[in-house]
Design a protein around this motif. Structure first.
Motif, mmCIF file in Angstrom:
data_model
loop_
_atom_site.group_PDB
_atom_site.id
_atom_site.type_symbol
_atom_site.label_atom_id
_atom_site.label_comp_id
_atom_site.label_asym_id
_atom_site.label_seq_id
_atom_site.Cartn_x
_atom_site.Cartn_y
_atom_site.Cartn_z
ATOM 1 N N GLU A 102 -4.002 -1.586 -0.052
ATOM 2 C CA GLU A 102 -4.173 -2.305 -1.419
ATOM 3 C C GLU A 102 -5.542 -2.921 -1.610
ATOM 4 O OE1 GLU A 102 -0.580 -4.934 -1.724
ATOM 5 O OE2 GLU A 102 0.637 -3.538 -2.786
ATOM 6 N N LEU A 157 2.190 3.802 -1.435
ATOM 7 C CA LEU A 157 2.280 2.782 -1.937
ATOM 8 C C LEU A 157 3.139 3.085 -3.332
ATOM 9 C CD1 LEU A 157 -0.733 0.736 -1.468
ATOM 10 C CD2 LEU A 157 1.151 1.092 -0.013
ATOM 11 N N ARG A 182 0.533 -1.478 4.049
ATOM 12 C CA ARG A 182 0.647 -1.619 2.436
ATOM 13 C C ARG A 182 -0.530 -2.500 1.953
ATOM 14 N NH1 ARG A 182 3.934 -1.177 -1.825
ATOM 15 N NH2 ARG A 182 5.393 -0.331 -0.434
ATOM 16 N N ASP A 183 -0.638 -4.012 2.827
ATOM 17 C CA ASP A 183 -1.521 -4.928 2.439
ATOM 18 C C ASP A 183 -3.051 -4.375 2.623
ATOM 19 O OD1 ASP A 183 0.578 -6.717 1.747
ATOM 20 O OD2 ASP A 183 0.241 -7.828 3.532
ATOM 21 N N SER A 195 1.494 4.465 5.749
ATOM 22 C CA SER A 195 1.024 3.417 4.744
ATOM 23 C C SER A 195 2.266 2.964 4.106
ATOM 24 C CB SER A 195 0.349 4.440 3.591
ATOM 25 O OG SER A 195 -0.155 3.589 2.461
ATOM 26 N N ARG A 196 3.373 3.465 3.800
ATOM 27 C CA ARG A 196 4.556 3.084 3.105
ATOM 28 C C ARG A 196 5.015 1.905 3.894
ATOM 29 N NH1 ARG A 196 8.391 6.800 -0.369
ATOM 30 N NH2 ARG A 196 6.576 6.460 -1.900
ATOM 31 N N THR A 197 5.074 2.245 5.224
ATOM 32 C CA THR A 197 5.977 1.553 6.126
ATOM 33 C C THR A 197 4.916 0.128 6.804
ATOM 34 O OG1 THR A 197 6.861 3.461 6.830
ATOM 35 C CG2 THR A 197 7.233 1.465 8.235
ATOM 36 N N ASN A 245 -1.474 5.137 -9.565
ATOM 37 C CA ASN A 245 -0.214 4.797 -10.050
ATOM 38 C C ASN A 245 0.139 5.229 -11.408
ATOM 39 O OD1 ASN A 245 1.479 3.543 -8.057
ATOM 40 N ND2 ASN A 245 0.315 1.682 -8.075
#
Length: 706
Positions: A107, A149, A103-104, A98-100, A118
């Motif tokens: 989100e 994220l 992301r889009d 997810s982090r790498t 968050n």
């Protein structure tokens, strides 16, 4: 995207394709592993571990089934070890993916969870993640993806997940063990004590976990304070505005011991400097305006001069008439201990009032708000008022500069203008009431210009000057500096919460970016027994929402151990009492567009309404937003005479799930303004008439004439 990311994405896509291409779901069952385990237990454990990592790492369905299978095949301890480490490794891989790479997509797909998670991570970090793992309010695969994220480190995510998921994993693995002991799938076979106990534990585990986490959180937050052995009060309320009055009233009504602390005047802003005086002023201004319009009603030689002093004294008289409703005498008679003084919270259970300490089980902070005054250059050299202090006026000030184009600024600008004050209204925006739709602003601005208000929009206030008695504002307009002369200034530039000198910083009670006290859905601060409501908590700064919140605060504080209620903001109405009035509930067009919500618009012009024509108030409209193709109401804006009263029907409809068909089917008295609501519903119905059916009905009637 760099080469490494492309390679990782390719591996991810291939892995998912291989899983589904080889029909990987067929292996997520007990029989497959049972046969393999009899021949080679070590190989079976390895395959199971790899498959579990793949399922969780790729966020595929089947992890819960595999957990049960692990217990059934390997037993409690080996199964727990395999599942625990495999799930953690898989979750961490999903976190990294997810982090790498995602992301889009994450989100967009899980935006509803992203903001909440968050905030939780920023506030409590690892403890918040542990809570999510123990109490799965959010699906685990969503937690894995959304956490990627955030700013949390992968190592922290891994070890917290390992520990947080362990109790739940143990319960599920144990259920699998018990299922593995079932020899026959019959009613008698499954009614074993162990299996029944296991499923009962599965059912109650979330409640147990929630209670444990709540206990840990309470110990953590209260650890620095010594709790009193006995208490003076069940509830102590700080602030006697709308929120404080309602919460203390409720507490007294249910026979709780309650103290209400106020350092100024009972009734707060609404009674003394807000709703009551402003509406009294607006009423006088309305009468003055009607005198000027006398010829429209067939009245000749009607004269009337505004006595500014008498108008302002009448405002004070109205306040005095309403005061008994909010007085110390009344609330003392209801059983509330009314305390006059300055309150400071010195511990989660202690409030100090001018040196005297009150020990209390619960605290409600309802300290309200105050007008915001921008610190512009030269402010100290001019005389200015706010919505709190303008009521000191007794003589017509001559030229009044109103800074601000929101509801407060608009109400007061128009009222003072109609009472003979020369008003110039300045705002940096391109229109008044910028939160409303453009057609709403246009109607209000047209009336202001007709009344004689000098509107200066697109003006950014820069500095005040006092040059040998000449007072003027320097404002920037499209890069040019203009000067606007005035005698007095009225600031109507918003409000800010009263949070200073309450002792909040010593307790670590957080504020939001808007400067209000941060509360959860139950209106609790970081201390579960300290609540906040009204203007000091937001997000809506209306008297009626303060009273609405107060009910939740009082009930949750006094009875929360049995049942807590989340505050409900689903149907929040408001009204700006200009002429014409602007009332709204729910979405308007610009909000729907900003949020990407599909809608249909139905609009009915009040200029067509019989009663409005008879009253010489034939202007404005009813605008309803509905779900496309359905009669469900998303929001309503009414602009016109008594819009604040007319909107009530739509408030009730939205609150109770009634649509346009129900409003159309309700009898409305003729001739009344409320018929506007029915006619708006009629416009909606006409636009959604079943044309094909009506075509056949027309053919039927033609046939019947022959």
């Amino acid at each position: 995207m760099n080469q490494k990311k492309w390679m990782l994405l390719a591996v991810l896509v291939i892995a998912i394709a291989v899983f589904y291409g080889l029909d990987g779901q067929q292996y997520l069952n007990r029989d497959f592993f049972q046969e393999l385990y009899q021949d080679n237990p070590a190989l079976t454990a390895g395959i199971f571990f790899a498959l579990y990592v793949a399922v969780t790492g790729l966020s595929l369905p089947g992890a819960a089934i595999l957990t049960l299978v692990g217990g059934a095949i390997f037993g409690l301890l080996p199964g727990l070890l395999l599942v625990s480490f495999a799930s953690t490794l898989g979750a961490t891989l999903a976190f990294i993916f997810s982090r790498t790479l995602l992301r889009d997509w994450v989100e967009n797909k899980f935006s509803g969870y992203l903001g909440t998670i968050n905030k939780g991570v920023e506030k409590d970090g690892a403890f918040y993640l542990a809570t999510l793992r123990l109490i799965p309010a959010v699906p685990f695969f969503v937690i894995n993806l959304v956490m990627g994220l955030t700013a949390m480190r992968a190592w922290t995510f891994a070890w917290v997940s390992q520990l947080g998921m362990l109790p739940g994993t143990a319960v599920f693995v144990n259920a699998g063990v018990q299922l593995g002991l079932v020899e026959e799938l019959s009613f008698k076979g499954i009614l074993t004590p162990g299996l029944i106990a296991s499923f009962v534990l599965l059912g109650i585990f979330p409640w147990i976990a929630k209670a444990v986490m709540e206990t840990l959180r309470r110990r953590r937050v209260y650890s620095a304070f010594q709790k009193p052995k006995t208490f003076d009060n069940n509830l102590t309320v700080i602030g006697a505005g709308s929120a404080g009055l309602v919460s203390s009233y409720i507490a007294a009504a249910v026979k709780a011991k309650v103290s209400l602390i106020e350092k100024h005047k009972m009734g707060g802003d609404c009674l003394n400097t807000g709703c009551v005086p402003s509406k009294a002023l607006i009423r006088s201004a309305k009468m003055a305006h009607y005198l000027k319009r006398a010829d429209e009603f067939g009245l000749e030689q009607v004269a009337g001069d505004v006595n500014f002093r008498k108008v302002m004294e009448r405002v004070q008289d109205v306040i005095k008439q309403v005061e008994p409703h909010d007085s110390i005498e009344r609330y003392s008679g209801l059983g509330v201990d009314c305390v006059t003084g300055t309150a400071k919270v010195i511990s989660p259970w202690e409030v100090e009032v001018d040196g005297q300490r009150i020990r209390t089980k619960n605290i409600i902070i309802a300290s309200g708000g105050r007008p915001f005054v921008p610190q512009l250059d030269g402010l100290e050299h001019i005389h200015y008022y706010t919505s709190d202090t303008i009521w000191e006026l007794r003589e017509n000030p001559g030229r009044m500069l109103v800074v601000g184009g929101g509801p407060i600024g608009c109400e007061l600008a128009q009222a003072f203008n109609r009472l003979g004050v020369q008003v110039t209204q300045v705002d940096h925006g391109s229109r008044l009431l910028h939160r409303e739709d453009e057609d709403v602003s246009k109607l209000v601005m047209e009336q202001f210009i007709h009344d004689g208000v000098d509107l200066r929009l697109g003006h950014e206030a820069q500095a005040f000057r006092n040059d040998n008695g000449r007072q003027y504002l320097e404002a920037s307009v499209q890069g040019q500096i203009v000067q606007i002369d005035f005698d007095v200034v009225l600031f109507a530039t918003g409000r800010q919460a009263n949070t200073s000198n309450l002792g909040l910083e010593n307790l670590g009670i957080e504020l939001t970016t808007r400067g209000t006290i941060a509360v959860n859905d139950y209106l609790q601060t970081r201390f579960p027994n300290i609540y906040a409501c009204g203007d000091v908590a937001g997000p809506y700064q209306f008297t009626h929402t303060a009273a609405h919140q107060a009910w939740f605060c009082a009930v949750n504080a006094l009875f929360g151990r049995f049942k807590k209620f989340k505050v409900d903001y689903s149907v929040i109405p408001w009204c700006t009492f200009t002429d014409p009035e602007v009332a709204r509930v729910g979405l308007n067009e610009q909000e729907a567009q900003e949020q990407g919500i599909a809608y249909e618009v139905t609009k009915y012009g009040i200029d067509d309404l019989d009663r409005a024509i008879a009253d010489e108030e034939a202007r404005g409209f009813v605008k309803v937003l509905t779900v496309p193709g359905k009669d469900k109401i998303l929001g309503v804006t009414i602009v016109g005479y008594h819009a604040g009263e007319l909107i009530t029907e739509y408030i009730s409809a939205m609150k109770h799930g009634l649509g346009m068909n129900k409003i159309l089917g309700t009898i409305h008295i003729y001739p009344t303004l409320s018929e506007a609501n029915k006619f708006a519903a009629g416009e909606w119905k006409r636009a959604h008439a079943p044309e094909k059916v009506l075509e056949w009905v027309g053919k039927y009637h033609r046939w019947m004439r022959h």
